[in-house]
Every structure is written in structure tokens, then in C-alpha cells.
Scaffold this motif. Structure first.
Motif, PDB file in Angstrom:
ATOM      1  N   SER A  23       0.809  -1.215   0.000  1.00 57.80           N
ATOM      2  CA  SER A  23       0.000   0.000   0.000  1.00 57.80           C
ATOM      3  C   SER A  23       0.845   1.269   0.000  1.00 57.80           C
TER       4      SER A  23
ATOM      5  N   LYS B  86      -0.671   5.202   6.902  1.00 57.86           N
ATOM      6  CA  LYS B  86      -1.370   4.405   5.890  1.00 57.86           C
ATOM      7  C   LYS B  86      -2.492   5.262   5.316  1.00 57.86           C
TER       8      LYS B  86
ATOM      9  N   ALA C 146      -4.858   4.669  -0.911  1.00 57.38           N
ATOM     10  CA  ALA C 146      -4.144   3.484  -1.389  1.00 57.38           C
ATOM     11  C   ALA C 146      -5.117   2.515  -2.060  1.00 57.38           C
TER      12      ALA C 146
ATOM     13  N   LEU D 244      -0.537   9.330  -4.666  1.00 54.27           N
ATOM     14  CA  LEU D 244      -1.103   8.765  -3.441  1.00 54.27           C
ATOM     15  C   LEU D 244      -1.441   9.863  -2.446  1.00 54.27           C
TER      16      LEU D 244
ATOM     17  N   SER E   8      -5.254  11.274  -0.899  1.00 55.70           N
ATOM     18  CA  SER E   8      -5.442  10.936   0.509  1.00 55.70           C
ATOM     19  C   SER E   8      -5.617  12.149   1.414  1.00 55.70           C
TER      20      SER E   8
ATOM     21  N   ASN F 103      -6.338  10.090   7.733  1.00 59.65           N
ATOM     22  CA  ASN F 103      -5.625   8.852   7.449  1.00 59.65           C
ATOM     23  C   ASN F 103      -5.239   8.183   8.770  1.00 59.65           C
TER      24      ASN F 103
END
Length: 284
Positions: free
Chosen positions: A19, A35, A39, A87, A91, A95
Motif C-alpha cells: 500500500s 497508511k 491506497a 497517493l 489521501s 488517514n
């Protein structure tokens, strides 16, 4: 609820994970493995990380602290990698962050011994959450200050990818033959006796409440985020009571050889001087 922080600097990507997580600094002066909601695995990976990570911590397993991280994609403008740039742009907003453990090493079964009690607790926990990503191929464990730490729970609770089949999925057994800790004679029975009574409806409700609403909205088949949280509780609660009866730690046979490397199959093989049935594989 998880603590909420704001990312202040994107440090570097971690290319070991599929990811593409990254290391970030935050306004609480902490450093986190982040993360991203953008993703490819989607937000359910983050939901699994929160529920299983928080559950593991509440059961006394070593899981790094989790936080919610607010991300402004502008902090990554200096990142030269186009994939990382995309990414970050995808995002923006909330997160997930996991406390970065500086100086930690990846688990190596040849270099680090795990006693049967601890091995049993980890195997039982992974069976409960149906973790398919703690094998000898990819242990997802770290050694930090001499202790074993569990990371990366995004590939757990596979049933939440198909809620109509949840009952059949949670009733399935758990094959731990290729688990990274299988060679250490995990005492699953002792782990079940210790941990199963702790997995109460109240505890599961509390850990499900730690998932942000925005990662749960618009799930097909559910009228509200509270209803979806309840579904996680109802899936895990009965599994905790009986999963120890359906964990298999079978030694490899000619009909079902393990694909593990030699050191693992040798550890799993029955010792010549030990004729007890319990050490010849089978179910614990």
C-alpha cells in the motif's frame, strides 16, 4: 477514540508494503508510519487496522499506538516519485498513523526465540481476526527493545469484504501451519483460556467505536455507521468463544507438504523421541 494529529512533514515512503505507507512527522512531535485512504486497498484496510490493532492492544499484545492523522497533500510537493505524489493527492483528509518504532528489526525466526505462551497468544489472536498475513513469507512482526511487536492488520477480517456471507466466513477454521510462529509450539489452549473471556461485547463495541465515521459511511446493506460497527461486534464475539477448537497446526505430510523453507518444516516435524499425539500435528 483515537488521538487526532496533523501531519507536518512527509519524510519518506516505505516501499516494503504493497500500500506504499510512508513515514511522517506530526504536530504532536511524534513520528508515524502513515497508511493512506487513497491506497489501492481502500478504506476497509484502515478499518481493519483500527479494530484489530486496538483489540490486540486491549488484550495485552504489543501493537504500536494508533492515531488519526489529518493530511494536507501539499506537504508532499517536494517528493520526486510520481506514484507517491498521486497517493498523497488522493489521501487528503483523515488517514491512519502507527507509532514508528525507531531501530526495530523485522522478525527472524532463526534469530529470535518465542516461548510457547507468547506464540500461542499471537496465533490465537490471528485466528480470531482471520489474519492471512502473518506467515513465514511475510511475518509482519518487529523486534523492538528485545520484545515482539505486531504490525499490519489490514489483511484481516476478510468477511467485511462480503457482508452477505459473513456467517459462513466467520465459522471457518484457521490453518496456522504456515504461521510465522508455528515452529515455536504455540500453546493455543492456554491462550484461549486466558484471552477468550476478555473478548466481551463491551470490549468489541469500544474498539469498533474507534473507527472514524468517514471510513464507514455508504457501506451497502447498512443504514448507519453504528449498524456497521455492530456487525463487526457480532462477527467477532462468537468467533472468540470457539475459534481455538478450529485452529490447525498440522505438520507437513507427503500428501500435504508445506511450501515453507527447510528450517520451518524441520521445526514442525515430530521429534523422534516424542510419541505423544499432541506433537504429531492435528487440531489444538
Amino acid at each position: 477514540m483515537l488521538t487526532e494529529v496533523t501531519a507536518t512533514r512527509y519524510v519518506t515512503p516505505l516501499r516494503e508494503g504493497g500500500s506504499l505507507p510512508g513515514i511522517v512527522e506530526a504536530d504532536d512531535l511524534g513520528t508515524y508510519v502513515m497508511k493512506f485512504t487513497g491506497a489501492g486497498q481502500g478504506r476497509k484496510t484502515l478499518v481493519a487496522e483500527v479494530i484489530c490493532g486496538q483489540l490486540g492492544r486491549r488484550l495485552g499484545l504489543r501493537v504500536p499506538d494508533l492515531v488519526q492523522i489529518e493530511l494536507d497533500p501539499v506537504i508532499g510537493l517536494a517528493e520526486p516519485d510520481q506514484e507517491v505524489q498521486e497517493l498523497l493527492k488522493a489521501s487528503g483528509g483523515l488517514n491512519l498513523g502507527m507509532d514508528f518504532l525507531p531501530g526495530s528489526l523485522g522478525f527472524d525466526a532463526l534469530a529470535y526465540q518465542v516461548d510457547p505462551r507468547e506464540a500461542g497468544r499471537v496465533v490465537w489472536f490471528d485466528a480470531l481476526i482471520n489474519n492471512v498475513d502473518r506467515s513465514w513469507r511475510n511475518p509482519n512482526m518487529l523486534i523492538w527493545h528485545g520484545d515482539l511487536w505486531l504490525i499490519d492488520h489490514g489483511a484481516t477480517m476478510i468477511w467485511h469484504h462480503n457482508w452477505p456471507g459473513v456467517q459462513a466466513s466467520v465459522a471457518k477454521p484457521y490453518n496456522a501451519s504456515d504461521h510465522a510462529l508455528a515452529p515455536f509450539a504455540p500453546d493455543v489452549a492456554a491462550a484461549a483460556a486466558e484471552l477468550a473471556p476478555l473478548v466481551t461485547e463491551e470490549l468489541l463495541t469500544e474498539v469498533a467505536a474507534d473507527v472514524p465515521d468517514e471510513w464507514l459511511v455508504d457501506e451497502p446493506g447498512f443504514d448507519s455507521t453504528d449498524q456497521l460497527r455492530r456487525a463487526y461486534v457480532e462477527a467477532l464475539l462468537p468467533r472468540a468463544a470457539t475459534i481455538h477448537e478450529r485452529i490447525s497446526l498440522d505438520a507437513p505430510t507427503a500428501a500435504k507438504p508445506s511450501q515453507a523453507p527447510g528450517w520451518l518444516t524441520e521445526r514442525l516435524a515430530p521429534r523422534p523421541h516424542d510419541t505423544s499425539d499432541s506433537d504429531k500435528g492435528g487440531r489444538l
